[in-house]
Design an enzyme around this catalytic site. Structure first.
Site, PDB file in Angstrom:
ATOM      1  N   HIS A 112       0.820  -1.212   0.000  1.00  0.00           N
ATOM      2  CA  HIS A 112       0.000   0.000   0.000  1.00  0.00           C
ATOM      3  C   HIS A 112       0.853   1.262   0.000  1.00  0.00           C
ATOM      4  CE1 HIS A 112      -4.292  -1.409   0.949  1.00  0.00           C
ATOM      5  NE2 HIS A 112      -3.592  -2.474   0.604  1.00  0.00           N
ATOM      6  N   ASP A 113       2.059   1.169   0.529  1.00  0.00           N
ATOM      7  CA  ASP A 113       2.957   2.312   0.486  1.00  0.00           C
ATOM      8  C   ASP A 113       3.583   2.465  -0.894  1.00  0.00           C
ATOM      9  OD1 ASP A 113       4.446   4.495   1.695  1.00  0.00           O
ATOM     10  OD2 ASP A 113       6.197   3.202   1.544  1.00  0.00           O
ATOM     11  N   ILE A 116       1.439   3.469  -4.265  1.00  0.00           N
ATOM     12  CA  ILE A 116       0.944   4.840  -4.414  1.00  0.00           C
ATOM     13  C   ILE A 116       1.990   5.634  -5.169  1.00  0.00           C
ATOM     14  CG2 ILE A 116       0.323   6.950  -3.215  1.00  0.00           C
ATOM     15  CD1 ILE A 116      -1.742   4.742  -3.072  1.00  0.00           C
ATOM     16  N   GLY A 143       6.708   6.732  -4.276  1.00  0.00           N
ATOM     17  CA  GLY A 143       6.282   5.349  -4.165  1.00  0.00           C
ATOM     18  C   GLY A 143       6.629   4.828  -2.789  1.00  0.00           C
ATOM     19  N   ASP A 145       7.974   5.488   0.065  1.00  0.00           N
ATOM     20  CA  ASP A 145       8.461   6.657   0.798  1.00  0.00           C
ATOM     21  C   ASP A 145       7.893   6.746   2.211  1.00  0.00           C
ATOM     22  OD1 ASP A 145       5.844   7.235   0.312  1.00  0.00           O
ATOM     23  OD2 ASP A 145       6.204   9.028  -0.890  1.00  0.00           O
ATOM     24  N   SER A 147       4.958   7.163   3.163  1.00  0.00           N
ATOM     25  CA  SER A 147       3.863   8.125   3.325  1.00  0.00           C
ATOM     26  C   SER A 147       2.640   7.477   3.970  1.00  0.00           C
ATOM     27  CB  SER A 147       3.489   8.739   1.979  1.00  0.00           C
ATOM     28  OG  SER A 147       3.097   7.744   1.045  1.00  0.00           O
ATOM     29  N   PRO A 233      -5.438  -1.264  -6.569  1.00  0.00           N
ATOM     30  CA  PRO A 233      -6.286  -2.317  -7.141  1.00  0.00           C
ATOM     31  C   PRO A 233      -7.235  -2.892  -6.099  1.00  0.00           C
ATOM     32  CG  PRO A 233      -3.971  -2.630  -7.724  1.00  0.00           C
ATOM     33  CD  PRO A 233      -4.008  -1.566  -6.675  1.00  0.00           C
ATOM     34  N   HIS A 263      -0.942 -13.686  -1.992  1.00  0.00           N
ATOM     35  CA  HIS A 263      -2.242 -14.014  -1.411  1.00  0.00           C
ATOM     36  C   HIS A 263      -2.250 -15.406  -0.799  1.00  0.00           C
ATOM     37  CE1 HIS A 263      -5.023 -10.894  -3.569  1.00  0.00           C
ATOM     38  NE2 HIS A 263      -4.339 -10.386  -2.579  1.00  0.00           N
ATOM     39  N   SER A 264      -1.103 -16.027  -0.763  1.00  0.00           N
ATOM     40  CA  SER A 264      -0.990 -17.318  -0.089  1.00  0.00           C
ATOM     41  C   SER A 264      -1.195 -17.193   1.417  1.00  0.00           C
ATOM     42  CB  SER A 264       0.403 -17.919  -0.338  1.00  0.00           C
ATOM     43  OG  SER A 264       0.604 -18.190  -1.701  1.00  0.00           O
TER      44      SER A 264
END
Length: 420
Positions: A112-113, A116, A143, A145, A147, A233, A263-264
């Site tokens: 998620h970091d 972006i 990206g 970073d 944030s 996504p 996703h395992s």
């Protein structure tokens, strides 16, 4: 990365030239002693040299002294904090002994970091176009970073507040690691480096591969909740949308398939797949691509009494290990374990085999078998765990290097949740 570093430097150089031009205009009235030297005109055409020390020269010296040489590299902290990586590794392992959710939480957090990406800022009435570029040049590309770790402050909304990030966990884990490093070598190790290194250790603890990482990242001073809201996504995305989103970050179809192998691990709440089980695309029927026996299993875990039509903003983002750790709360919601794999039992393998049997929990996962190239890689990874581990490692290395800030851009936060 070399290209982006050069681009950032060129933008910085342009800003210095404009700054110098403005200062010349201001000083021309009272100090008309301006000359051109051959050395200046050779390196920077038409840039005047004034009698006092050049601002441009000072700034270029700062860039050279502060960090054009401090680009990410292996063992970046060898001299300044030699035990940094070992400390991160031992702390993550210790926390994992206490909390089993550490690997999926940290792996989701780093995705998620890094995913972006901010390429430009919209014009503001406070700046003309070139002033906007100059004041914000170091935020043209962002990206990995850190944030996502920033808390909201007065007038600034955190990425944590965006709907896809509402169930993110692991912030306390990063803060714990940061506090220990601050005692050992204060103000040295960035939060963004801590995050990518801790995520790598999480992959190993989950049975995944080790992958080498360069360090030397710097932390952002800005947060981008709007980008997080609309550009991460989602689990209900179809294959074309997933491919397009990952392609916008530079990932091809093979890399997309390998990244989703994360996703395992983790747990996904039933509320995020109810529509797929009971009201797919508003048809009041289940997704026809689900294996019927697996559909019955999912329905037995996720009761129709909880089904409702969820607005798009309620959907979590798609990320490797989209785990919702609120199962640890007093009121536990039903959930499904992603991949149904025990840690260390062949990270990724069963996930891909399940997709070939139409047993993907998330629609976006099952969609990987809907395209010719993506299905080819699903079959390849289901049959060859060594191939998957290699490609997953390469994809994670690439993800961890998206939009990295380096000195003199960015900062090293003392507290990962607050701007330094």
């Amino acid at each position: 990365m070399d290209f982006m570093r050069k681009l950032s430097f060129l933008v910085f150089l342009l800003c210095m030239l404009i700054s110098l031009k403005k200062e010349n205009a201001e000083t021309k009235k009272g100090s008309p002693t301006i000359t051109l030297t051959s050395s200046d005109s050779a390196s920077i055409p038409a840039a005047p040299s004034i009698s006092r020390p050049s601002i441009l020269s000072k700034k270029l010296d700062e860039v050279g002294n502060q960090g054009l040489l401090d680009s990410p590299r292996y063992d970046f902290y060898r001299e300044t904090c030699p035990h940094a990586e070992a400390t991160i590794r031992s702390r993550v392992r210790h926390l994992h002994e206490i909390r089993s959710d550490v690997p999926p939480a940290l792996l989701r957090l780093v995705f998620h970091d890094c995913f972006i990406e901010v390429k430009f800022l919209a014009p503001s009435p406070l700046y003309n176009d070139i002033d906007l570029v100059c004041c914000c040049a170091h935020h043209l590309i962002e990206g990995c970073d850190a944030s996502v770790l920033l808390d909201s402050t007065q007038g600034v909304v955190s990425e944590k507040e965006s709907p896809p990030n509402e169930t993110l966990k692991g912030f306390d884990l990063i803060n714990t690691i940061k506090s220990e490093l601050e005692e050992i070598c204060p103000g040295i190790v960035s939060c963004s480096d801590i995050l990518v290194l801790a995520a790598r250790e999480s992959v190993i603890l989950a049975g995944g591969p080790f992958y080498p990482l360069q360090t030397g990242r710097r932390d952002s001073a800005l947060s981008f909740p709007e980008v997080a809201t609309f550009e991460l996504p989602r689990p209900e995305d179809d294959l074309p949308k997933t491919i397009a989103l990952f392609a916008s970050r530079g990932f091809d179809e093979k890399e997309t398939v390998s990244l989703l192998g994360a996703h395992s691990i983790g747990t996904f709440h039933c509320k995020f797949i109810l529509n797929r089980l009971y009201n797919f695309d508003g048809t009041h029927n289940p997704d026809p691509t689900i294996d019927i026996q697996f559909l019955n299993l999912l329905r037995s875990r996720c009761n129709n009494s909880h089904a409702s039509s969820l607005p798009p903003s309620s959907s979590p983002s798609l990320s490797p290990s989209s785990v919702d750790d609120s199962l640890s709360s007093s009121t536990k919601e039903p959930g499904m374990v992603m991949g149904n794999e025990r840690q260390g039992s062949g990270f990724g393998t069963l996930y891909y085999r399940s997709l070939l049997q139409a047993r993907g929990i998330l629609y976006v996962d099952q969609q990987l078998t809907a395209g010719e190239e993506t299905e080819t890689w699903v079959k390849a990874y289901a049959a060859d765990v060594s191939l998957f581990r290699r490609d997953f490692s390469l994809a994670m290395m690439k993800l961890s290097n998206l939009g990295v800030l380096t000195s003199p851009m960015g900062q090293v936060r003392i507290n990962c949740s607050k701007v330094g």
